[in-house]
Design a protein around this motif. Structure first.
Motif, PDB file in Angstrom:
ATOM      1  N   ALA A 215      41.255  34.107  37.495  1.00 32.00           N
ATOM      2  CA  ALA A 215      42.240  34.171  36.127  1.00 32.00           C
ATOM      3  C   ALA A 215      43.039  32.886  36.673  1.00 32.00           C
ATOM      4  O   ALA A 215      43.508  32.922  37.736  1.00 32.00           O
ATOM      5  CB  ALA A 215      42.665  35.237  36.376  1.00 32.00           C
ATOM      6  N   ILE A 216      43.370  31.939  35.599  1.00 32.08           N
ATOM      7  CA  ILE A 216      44.158  30.788  35.959  1.00 32.08           C
ATOM      8  C   ILE A 216      45.323  30.960  34.877  1.00 32.08           C
ATOM      9  O   ILE A 216      45.330  31.084  33.733  1.00 32.08           O
ATOM     10  CB  ILE A 216      43.446  29.325  35.606  1.00 32.08           C
ATOM     11  CG1 ILE A 216      41.966  29.460  36.152  1.00 32.08           C
ATOM     12  CG2 ILE A 216      43.938  28.445  35.713  1.00 32.08           C
ATOM     13  CD1 ILE A 216      40.955  28.456  35.522  1.00 32.08           C
ATOM     14  N   CYS A 217      46.656  30.867  35.526  1.00 26.72           N
ATOM     15  CA  CYS A 217      47.825  30.950  34.817  1.00 26.72           C
ATOM     16  C   CYS A 217      48.016  29.637  34.471  1.00 26.72           C
ATOM     17  O   CYS A 217      48.558  28.908  35.213  1.00 26.72           O
ATOM     18  CB  CYS A 217      48.964  31.816  35.591  1.00 26.72           C
ATOM     19  SG  CYS A 217      50.323  31.768  34.763  1.00 26.72           S
ATOM     20  N   VAL A 224      43.397  22.231  33.951  1.00 24.89           N
ATOM     21  CA  VAL A 224      42.058  21.184  33.896  1.00 24.89           C
ATOM     22  C   VAL A 224      41.724  20.998  35.575  1.00 24.89           C
ATOM     23  O   VAL A 224      40.727  20.815  36.005  1.00 24.89           O
ATOM     24  CB  VAL A 224      42.422  19.842  33.323  1.00 24.89           C
ATOM     25  CG1 VAL A 224      41.366  18.822  33.580  1.00 24.89           C
ATOM     26  CG2 VAL A 224      42.778  20.109  31.698  1.00 24.89           C
ATOM     27  N   ASP A 225      42.962  20.711  36.375  1.00 26.73           N
ATOM     28  CA  ASP A 225      42.608  20.638  37.789  1.00 26.73           C
ATOM     29  C   ASP A 225      41.962  21.734  38.311  1.00 26.73           C
ATOM     30  O   ASP A 225      41.153  21.789  39.102  1.00 26.73           O
ATOM     31  CB  ASP A 225      43.981  20.171  38.484  1.00 26.73           C
ATOM     32  CG  ASP A 225      44.540  18.927  38.324  1.00 26.73           C
ATOM     33  OD1 ASP A 225      43.517  18.237  37.606  1.00 26.73           O
ATOM     34  OD2 ASP A 225      45.534  18.521  38.699  1.00 26.73           O
ATOM     35  N   GLU A 226      42.470  22.975  38.097  1.00 24.48           N
ATOM     36  CA  GLU A 226      41.904  24.226  38.397  1.00 24.48           C
ATOM     37  C   GLU A 226      40.500  24.367  38.289  1.00 24.48           C
ATOM     38  O   GLU A 226      39.706  24.740  39.047  1.00 24.48           O
ATOM     39  CB  GLU A 226      42.688  25.565  38.173  1.00 24.48           C
ATOM     40  CG  GLU A 226      42.664  26.625  38.956  1.00 24.48           C
ATOM     41  CD  GLU A 226      42.781  26.548  40.311  1.00 24.48           C
ATOM     42  OE1 GLU A 226      42.350  27.375  41.184  1.00 24.48           O
ATOM     43  OE2 GLU A 226      43.677  25.623  40.774  1.00 24.48           O
ATOM     44  N   VAL A 227      40.049  24.105  37.069  1.00 20.14           N
ATOM     45  CA  VAL A 227      38.530  24.269  36.679  1.00 20.14           C
ATOM     46  C   VAL A 227      37.948  23.161  37.422  1.00 20.14           C
ATOM     47  O   VAL A 227      36.865  23.511  37.910  1.00 20.14           O
ATOM     48  CB  VAL A 227      38.578  24.122  35.096  1.00 20.14           C
ATOM     49  CG1 VAL A 227      36.966  24.005  34.626  1.00 20.14           C
ATOM     50  CG2 VAL A 227      39.220  25.263  34.287  1.00 20.14           C
ATOM     51  N   LEU A 228      38.261  22.105  37.546  1.00 20.30           N
ATOM     52  CA  LEU A 228      37.690  21.036  38.272  1.00 20.30           C
ATOM     53  C   LEU A 228      37.240  21.496  39.692  1.00 20.30           C
ATOM     54  O   LEU A 228      36.339  21.178  40.354  1.00 20.30           O
ATOM     55  CB  LEU A 228      38.274  19.592  38.113  1.00 20.30           C
ATOM     56  CG  LEU A 228      38.119  18.952  36.734  1.00 20.30           C
ATOM     57  CD1 LEU A 228      39.028  17.740  36.530  1.00 20.30           C
ATOM     58  CD2 LEU A 228      36.915  18.902  36.181  1.00 20.30           C
ATOM     59  N   LYS A 229      38.324  22.142  40.233  1.00 21.41           N
ATOM     60  CA  LYS A 229      38.057  22.478  41.704  1.00 21.41           C
ATOM     61  C   LYS A 229      37.165  23.679  41.698  1.00 21.41           C
ATOM     62  O   LYS A 229      36.434  23.888  42.567  1.00 21.41           O
ATOM     63  CB  LYS A 229      39.489  23.073  42.209  1.00 21.41           C
ATOM     64  CG  LYS A 229      40.594  21.900  42.627  1.00 21.41           C
ATOM     65  CD  LYS A 229      42.042  22.772  43.009  1.00 21.41           C
ATOM     66  CE  LYS A 229      43.024  21.530  42.961  1.00 21.41           C
ATOM     67  NZ  LYS A 229      44.138  22.145  43.333  1.00 21.41           N
ATOM     68  N   GLY A 232      33.534  22.282  41.408  1.00 18.51           N
ATOM     69  CA  GLY A 232      33.378  21.021  42.538  1.00 18.51           C
ATOM     70  C   GLY A 232      33.393  19.780  41.727  1.00 18.51           C
ATOM     71  O   GLY A 232      32.621  18.883  42.213  1.00 18.51           O
ATOM     72  N   GLY A 233      34.400  19.816  40.781  1.00 19.52           N
ATOM     73  CA  GLY A 233      34.501  18.516  40.259  1.00 19.52           C
ATOM     74  C   GLY A 233      33.704  18.249  38.839  1.00 19.52           C
ATOM     75  O   GLY A 233      33.623  17.237  38.333  1.00 19.52           O
ATOM     76  N   ARG A 234      32.637  19.353  38.822  1.00 22.13           N
ATOM     77  CA  ARG A 234      31.723  18.937  37.724  1.00 22.13           C
ATOM     78  C   ARG A 234      32.416  19.282  36.108  1.00 22.13           C
ATOM     79  O   ARG A 234      32.165  18.563  35.333  1.00 22.13           O
ATOM     80  CB  ARG A 234      30.431  19.806  37.916  1.00 22.13           C
ATOM     81  CG  ARG A 234      29.464  19.708  36.881  1.00 22.13           C
ATOM     82  CD  ARG A 234      28.216  20.439  37.076  1.00 22.13           C
ATOM     83  NE  ARG A 234      27.307  20.468  36.165  1.00 22.13           N
ATOM     84  CZ  ARG A 234      27.192  21.398  35.037  1.00 22.13           C
ATOM     85  NH1 ARG A 234      27.988  22.559  35.082  1.00 22.13           N
ATOM     86  NH2 ARG A 234      26.509  21.189  34.293  1.00 22.13           N
ATOM     87  N   GLY A 235      32.995  20.142  36.431  1.00 21.13           N
ATOM     88  CA  GLY A 235      33.630  20.850  34.903  1.00 21.13           C
ATOM     89  C   GLY A 235      32.798  21.978  34.504  1.00 21.13           C
ATOM     90  O   GLY A 235      31.740  22.512  35.061  1.00 21.13           O
TER      91      GLY A 235
END
Length: 346
Positions: A215-217, A224-229, A232-235
């Motif tokens: 869950a990303i607040c 965007v950074d959190e999803v990439l983390k 593994g950077g893929r998206g």
């Protein structure tokens, strides 16, 4: 009978009106549940260009048949039914091609026809003509059946975005639609599903029910950074913007993986519909951007079956059940984001 009628922005009244009578090709139902959504809030605050007041609102409808008009076959009093909201004409070129969600002649319950915030209502002949009346399975309650309509819209969106086996999926928006997107993505075999929202309290409430992998607040962190983390950077393979936010749509493109699919599920305000798109992101990553406009009668039928089978549970998402007299309270609760799903029981 009692109805909730829209007269003007900010003016919805509980009124006494005569019970309707089913005409030729129509059926009359006793409304048992009509659930609310964000669109009801928009209508209450701003009106709608398709609504000529006074109009009985409500478009997420389930009830039982109490009267059958001349010429109607296959239905009888006592049948438990769910009603589509968006009514395609069934005759135009788009409908003939099977593109019923984008029928240019589409009408809607609660807009062009009196809806389900009423004790009784008539289902127009146009609904029956396109197969828009669905029999509720015996094991399913009316409240759960009413959620088939928003789930049908979610199903249309995920079919267009090709959500499938092993996908990493991001859902932006933790309202009832976002919750349904999480659950449907799971049922379609998604590998991981992440849920994001600006509102920390709403995100926590939704995440406690649908249990995303993260869950990303978005109010506290760069989504965007959190999803990439997390990837593994893929998206993400699929990003669904289940919120009326241009910023979310722009972020969705930035967090999509190569050959990812982005669903602009939530429409933007008509006075601010333009966003900036990095065309090179779309070009070099071979991204697909898709819209999603409501649902077809076939989507409604499939959504009802998914709920009945338990593939997409919805009963725990119905957090508030209110009588018709409290419809304004229901709209306020939805407006404040203080609930997942609010249903009216006339």
């Amino acid at each position: 009978m009692k109805v909730a009628r829209f007269h003007a922005p900010g003016d919805i009244r509980i009124e006494d009106v005569a019970e309707p009578v089913a005409g030729a090709g129509e059926v009359k139902i006793r409304v048992r549940n009509c659930s609310t959504c964000g669109t009801d809030v928009k209508i209450y605050k701003h009106g709608h260009h398709h609504i000529r007041p006074p109009r009985v609102m409500g478009h997420e409808i389930a009830g039982e048949i109490v009267g059958v008009g001349e010429g109607v076959t296959g239905w009888e009093p006592g049948d438990r039914v769910q009603v589509i909201a968006a009514i395609p004409c069934g005759q135009c070129e788009e409908c003939r091609r099977g593109h019923m969600t984008v029928c240019p002649n589409q009408e809607s319950m609660g807009y062009h026809y009196d809806g389900g915030f009423a004790q009784y209502m008539v289902v127009p002949a146009k609904v029956l003509a396109v197969g828009g009346l669905n029999r509720i399975p015996d094991e399913l309650g009316f409240a759960e059946a009413s959620v088939a309509e928003p789930l049908a819209c979610v199903l249309n969106g995920q079919e267009l975005a090709r959500v499938g086996e092993g996908d990493d999926v991001v859902v932006m928006g933790a309202g009832p639609i976002g919750c349904l997107h999480v659950r449907l993505a799971r049922s379609r075999g998604a590998g991981r599903v992440f849920l994001a929202d600006l509102n920390a309290d709403r995100l926590a409430m939704a995440a406690a029910l649908v249990r995303p992998d993260a869950a990303i607040c978005a109010g506290d962190t760069d989504v965007v950074d959190e999803v990439l983390k997390l990837t593994g950077g893929r998206g993400a393979d699929v990003v669904i913007t289940a919120a009326a936010s241009g910023a979310a749509q722009q972020q969705a493109l930035q967090m999509a993986a190569r050959q990812g699919r982005v669903s602009f599920f939530g429409g933007l305000p008509k006075d601010d519909p333009i966003i900036q798109v990095d065309s090179n992101l779309v070009h070099y990553r071979e991204l697909t951007i898709v819209g999603a406009n409501g649902s077809s009668p076939a989507h409604n039928a499939r959504a009802l079956q998914l709920i009945a089978e338990g593939a997409v549970p919805v009963s725990d998402l119905i957090t508030h059940r209110l009588p018709l007299a409290e419809v304004l309270d229901a709209i306020d609760i939805v407006s404040r984001g203080a609930a997942i799903k609010v249903t009216i029981e006339p």
